[in-house]
Design a protein around this motif. Structure first.
Motif, short mmCIF file in Angstrom:
data_model
loop_
_atom_site.label_atom_id
_atom_site.label_comp_id
_atom_site.label_asym_id
_atom_site.label_seq_id
_atom_site.Cartn_x
_atom_site.Cartn_y
_atom_site.Cartn_z
N PRO A 137 -10.98 -20.37 99.98
CA PRO A 137 -12.36 -20.70 99.58
C PRO A 137 -13.28 -19.47 99.55
O PRO A 137 -14.20 -19.40 98.73
CB PRO A 137 -12.81 -21.71 100.66
CG PRO A 137 -11.55 -22.26 101.22
CD PRO A 137 -10.55 -21.15 101.16
N VAL A 138 -13.00 -18.51 100.44
CA VAL A 138 -13.81 -17.29 100.49
C VAL A 138 -13.58 -16.46 99.23
O VAL A 138 -14.51 -15.97 98.60
CB VAL A 138 -13.50 -16.47 101.75
CG1 VAL A 138 -14.33 -15.19 101.78
CG2 VAL A 138 -13.75 -17.29 103.01
N LEU A 162 -2.77 -9.37 101.54
CA LEU A 162 -3.37 -9.27 102.88
C LEU A 162 -4.54 -8.30 102.89
O LEU A 162 -5.53 -8.50 103.61
CB LEU A 162 -2.31 -8.84 103.90
CG LEU A 162 -1.22 -9.88 104.22
CD1 LEU A 162 -0.18 -9.29 105.16
CD2 LEU A 162 -1.84 -11.13 104.83
N ILE A 163 -4.43 -7.23 102.10
CA ILE A 163 -5.53 -6.27 101.99
C ILE A 163 -6.75 -6.95 101.35
O ILE A 163 -7.87 -6.81 101.84
CB ILE A 163 -5.12 -5.06 101.13
CG1 ILE A 163 -4.09 -4.22 101.85
CG2 ILE A 163 -6.34 -4.20 100.79
CD1 ILE A 163 -3.53 -3.10 101.01
N GLN A 164 -6.52 -7.66 100.26
CA GLN A 164 -7.63 -8.35 99.60
C GLN A 164 -8.27 -9.37 100.54
O GLN A 164 -9.50 -9.49 100.59
CB GLN A 164 -7.15 -9.02 98.32
CG GLN A 164 -8.31 -9.54 97.46
CD GLN A 164 -7.84 -10.37 96.28
OE1 GLN A 164 -6.99 -11.24 96.42
NE2 GLN A 164 -8.41 -10.12 95.11
N ASN A 165 -7.44 -10.10 101.27
CA ASN A 165 -7.96 -11.07 102.23
C ASN A 165 -8.82 -10.40 103.29
O ASN A 165 -9.91 -10.87 103.63
CB ASN A 165 -6.80 -11.81 102.91
CG ASN A 165 -5.99 -12.66 101.95
OD1 ASN A 165 -6.40 -12.86 100.80
ND2 ASN A 165 -4.86 -13.16 102.40
N THR A 216 -16.13 -13.48 107.57
CA THR A 216 -15.26 -14.61 107.84
C THR A 216 -14.27 -14.27 108.96
O THR A 216 -13.69 -13.18 108.97
CB THR A 216 -14.47 -15.01 106.58
OG1 THR A 216 -15.39 -15.26 105.52
CG2 THR A 216 -13.63 -16.26 106.83
N ARG A 217 -14.05 -15.19 109.86
CA ARG A 217 -13.12 -14.96 110.98
C ARG A 217 -11.68 -15.10 110.52
O ARG A 217 -11.38 -15.72 109.52
CB ARG A 217 -13.41 -15.94 112.12
CG ARG A 217 -14.79 -15.76 112.74
CD ARG A 217 -15.02 -16.78 113.84
NE ARG A 217 -16.34 -16.63 114.43
CZ ARG A 217 -16.82 -17.40 115.41
NH1 ARG A 217 -16.07 -18.41 115.88
NH2 ARG A 217 -18.04 -17.19 115.89
N LYS A 218 -10.77 -14.52 111.30
CA LYS A 218 -9.35 -14.49 110.93
C LYS A 218 -8.74 -15.87 110.83
O LYS A 218 -7.84 -16.10 110.03
CB LYS A 218 -8.56 -13.66 111.95
CG LYS A 218 -8.79 -12.16 111.82
CD LYS A 218 -7.87 -11.39 112.74
CE LYS A 218 -8.06 -9.88 112.55
NZ LYS A 218 -7.16 -9.10 113.44
#
Length: 454
Positions: free
Chosen positions: A346-347, A326-329, A338-340
């Motif tokens: 893909p990002v 979740l931290i990396q995301n 990028t929005r939540k």
């Protein structure tokens, strides 16, 4: 003077800084190279001293210690881990004792020894505050802070410590002035703790004779292993030579938080807390940063924390690693805007970032490659065993490793000696047989990247 800690009014927090000329650093590098070659050629290094040595790191140290503790727990043993704390160790080195050590333990004599005498002699120190300087006094103790030669001289000063600990049949590992002792035993054999107590007494005596101070207030002890077994032991032990045993359920070991279950959940929680704090600050200034500068900040404050000693997390449950992912995301979203609600895979792929689980596998496999190519400490070599089939099979040339049998997947199954061969045998032969480490990294990342985002 340099302030150690946040309390500027506490005199004990001040330590000297050596103002060394540039030419001195160049000369010291030459001496360090020759001294290191001499130590390596004659096998004079302490095997379990990982500070300031090529191919050694805090991670290799913790991989070895963690592997031993996990395998002991897998065999139904409980372990007592003692983390020793020295007060201002680098500043209390006695020059006469150090020179004697260099001559009699290391074998440096004649002109070479006289060079070290000259290096340590006639150094002056003074305090400079608000433009005013104190009188100059000679430095009779300590190695120059910030010098090239100082760290290796300190490790040589500590050489006899390994022999003292071995006499008591106690496992140990050192990283510079950080020393850890660990003893594994059956719950019914708590009488073995006498060995640990006697070892601590001898260490204190040796340190006192060598002008080193063992700080009992900061020395930590923790019992590790299955909960039902360690509870039986904890009730029988109150102190170890004046050190309170039940002081904490967790200890910080070279920047990694160890808990009694060896789950590393407390460590992961601390990473998340610190990383999200920095990520919030980065997000506030993201609009004024270029893409390149933003990436540098994310790697410096976020990715570096995700990767530090992440090999210890191999085999951990998915739920434990989820918070790290979740931290990396979140870092990827801040970096790219990028929005939540948008899909994150893909990002991550566009940034060429391996997911957290794949990063852990990458680190384990990289360590394994280094072990097989003599680029790691000797104490890791015994943890990886090449597979040699009884009959002549095609797999003989495939570079496979022996996967040891373990009893408990949540303990032995997470040890490096189990995870390394397990993961190594799963990668293709064309990666295992790579000639250079740089090519191995490229091929391995390509393979793990395709596996993660296929």
């Amino acid at each position: 003077m340099e302030v150690k800690g946040n309390h500027v009014n506490v005199l004990a927090n001040y330590r000297p800084i050596s103002n060394l000329p540039f030419i001195s650093n160049i000369l010291e590098r030459v001496v360090v190279k020759q001294l290191t070659d001499h130590l390596q050629r004659n096998g004079l290094f302490e095997e379990f001293q990982s500070g300031f040595r090529a191919h050694h790191s805090t991670e290799t140290t913790l991989v070895k210690v963690t592997n031993d503790l996990l395998m002991a727990s897998d065999s139904g043993l409980i372990s007592v881990l003692v983390l020793l704390d020295l007060s201002a160790a680098f500043d209390t080195v006695d020059h006469n004792i150090l020179l004697e050590r260099l001559e009699h333990a290391v074998g440096i004599t004649g002109t070479a020894l006289q060079w070290f005498v000259s290096y340590l002699s006639n150094r002056l120190q003074f305090v400079h505050v608000n433009g005013e300087s104190s009188s100059h006094t000679k430095v009779k103790y300590g190695v120059p802070q910030g010098s090239v030669l100082g760290p290796i001289l300190f490790t040589l000063y500590m050489l006899p410590l390994g022999s003292i600990i071995r006499r008591h049949s106690i496992n140990f590992h050192c990283y510079a002035d950080d020393t850890q002792l660990y003893l594994s035993m059956k719950p019914g054999n708590t009488h073995q703790l006498v060995k640990l107590q006697e070892c601590l007494k001898d260490i204190k005596i040796w340190m006192a004779a060598n002008f080193l101070l063992l700080n009992s207030d900061k020395t930590e002890v923790i019992v590790l292993g299955p909960e039902n077994l360690r509870n039986m032991v904890s009730k029988q032990i109150l102190t170890l030579d004046g050190i309170t045993l039940a002081s904490s359920n967790t200890v910080r070991n070279l920047g990694v938080i160890f808990d009694q279950d060896m789950s590393f959940n407390a460590h992961i929680k601390q990473i998340c807390k610190t990383a999200f704090f920095h990520l919030r600050n980065i997000s506030k200034i993201r609009n004024i940063l270029s893409q390149s500068d933003a990436e540098k900040l994310v790697h410096a404050f976020i990715t570096s924390r995700l990767d530090y000693c992440n090999s210890l997390l191999s085999g951990c449950p998915k739920n434990s690693l989820k918070s790290l992912q979740l931290i990396q995301n979140a870092a990827a979203r801040v970096l790219t805007g990028t929005r939540k609600r948008e899909h994150i895979s893909p990002v991550l792929a566009s940034l060429h970032w391996l997911p957290v689980k794949s990063r852990i596998e990458f680190k384990i496999l990289l360590l394994t490659y280094k072990v097989l190519n003599n680029q790691t400490p000797s104490y890791l070599n015994d943890l990886v065993v090449p597979y040699h089939p009884i009959r002549a099979l095609r797999s003989r040339s495939a570079g496979l490793l022996v996967v040891p049998r373990v009893f408990k997947s949540r303990m032995g199954g997470r040890a490096f000696s189990f995870q390394a061969p397990l993961l190594w045998n799963q990668i293709p032969v064309w990666i295992r047989e790579t000639d250079t480490i740089s090519t191995f990294k490229i091929r391995l990342k390509t393979f793990l990247f395709a596996k993660a985002y296929s």
